[in-house]
Write an enzyme that holds these catalytic residues in place. Structure first.
Site, short mmCIF file in Angstrom:
data_model
loop_
_atom_site.label_atom_id
_atom_site.label_comp_id
_atom_site.label_asym_id
_atom_site.label_seq_id
_atom_site.Cartn_x
_atom_site.Cartn_y
_atom_site.Cartn_z
CB SER A 89 -0.91 0.01 1.24
OG SER A 89 -0.15 0.25 2.41
CB SER A 91 0.45 3.33 4.81
OG SER A 91 1.38 2.29 5.05
CE LYS A 146 1.05 1.55 9.14
NZ LYS A 146 0.43 2.12 7.92
CB SER A 259 -0.67 5.99 7.60
OG SER A 259 -0.04 5.02 8.41
#
Length: 311
Positions: A89, A91, A146, A259
């Site tokens: 993705s 994010s 992340k 996100s």
């Protein structure tokens, strides 16, 4: 899926290794005896075809012996050293793009067994600014990636697209990890451009964010509202403020308006950490339009300029 594959690799390694070991200890000596007896009764050396007829090696044993070294090496490498991941993705844009294939350093935050993920060897703790892969706390079958923003004891505020960090300090300490003690440190942002990325018709702003010791780029979409009503509400704090518990971390995506991260679901326990993202080894474009005859999963190009260490 990655967790199931790890279990499959371990079972395949153990199974093939066990077959090889049983054959080596029990059946191989008996085959050698039969071959020795036949050789003693023959005046000529036995050829390979004759030996195979006298003492055939079972197909399952042959397969186990051939795949065990390779599978064992893959299992060790993937479980304890590096594991490949695909970015699914946007994010982590602009740092990581959809279609990037990365290597994750598995031993960065400790060596864990590949099945139950219990800690075997302590190595190091995450540093602020690390890009970490971890098991999603709300569903550990899913891997998330992340950036580590908050360390244990930090007080984090994210307000009006601006990040503030107040570190936990010992009495009399003036500074901790490059941040002033006793106050909220405003993390510096500098605009890079406003025309590189779009979300639909909306322009996204690329900014350089300067965490202590780590400078990286983030994206914000000014037209989108901050979804504070969806933020994780920690007891005793304001809606956009969080205190990181001991043994946990606060993680955010670099694409700040796109996100699902600690702002929405809370903290990352240390035991959920998988490793540190360190290298992009391949990067594909997937730009098949609605008129393309190719399926959407077929790459349309290779982004060679993205290969290398992750900043």
């Amino acid at each position: 899926m990655a967790g199931y594959f790890s279990v499959f690799l371990v079972l395949l390694t153990l199974g093939s290794g066990l077959i090889w070991l049983i054959d080596h200890l029990l059946y191989a000596p008996k085959r050698k005896e039969r071959i020795a007896l036949a050789q003693g009764a023959s005046e000529q050396p036995l050829d390979e075809e004759t030996i195979e007829q006298i003492a055939p090696v079972p197909a399952i044993t042959e397969s186990a012996k051939s795949i065990f070294p390779m599978i064992a090496a893959i299992t060790v490498f993937r479980s304890f050293i590096f594991e490949p991941f695909q970015i699914p993705s946007g994010s982590m844009m602009p740092t990581l793009l959809d279609g990037d294939f990365i290597l994750v350093q598995k031993y960065a935050y400790g060596i864990k067994d590949p099945v139950w993920r219990s800690q075997l060897v302590e190595v190091d703790d995450p540093q602020r600014g690390d890009i970490a892969v971890f098991k999603f706390p709300l569903d550990e079958r899913i891997d998330f990636i992340k950036r580590i923003i908050g360390l244990p004891g930090d007080r984090i505020v994210y307000r009006d697209r601006q990040l503030y960090i107040k570190p936990q300090c010992d009495e009399g300490e003036q500074q901790r990890d490059g941040l002033a003690c006793g106050e909220f440190n405003k993390i510096n942002l500098e605009i890079v451009n406003r025309d590189e990325f779009k979300q639909g018709a909306m322009q996204m702003v690329r900014l350089t964010e300067s965490l202590p010791g780590v400078t990286h780029d983030v994206l914000v979409t000014p037209q989108l509202p901050e979804l504070t009503e969806r933020y994780y509400q920690q007891p005793g704090t304001r809606r956009d403020e969080w205190v990181v518990p001991e043994g946990s971390y606060f993680a955010m995506g670099d694409n700040r308006n796109n996100s699902q991260d600690s702002r929405m679901w809370g903290f990352v326990p240390k035991e959920n950490l998988v490793g540190k993202a360190v290298f992009i080894w391949m990067s594909f474009d997937f730009e098949n339009g609605p008129d393309s005859i190719l399926p959407s999963w077929v790459p349309t190009g290779v982004r060679f300029e993205r290969l290398g260490n992750i900043q």
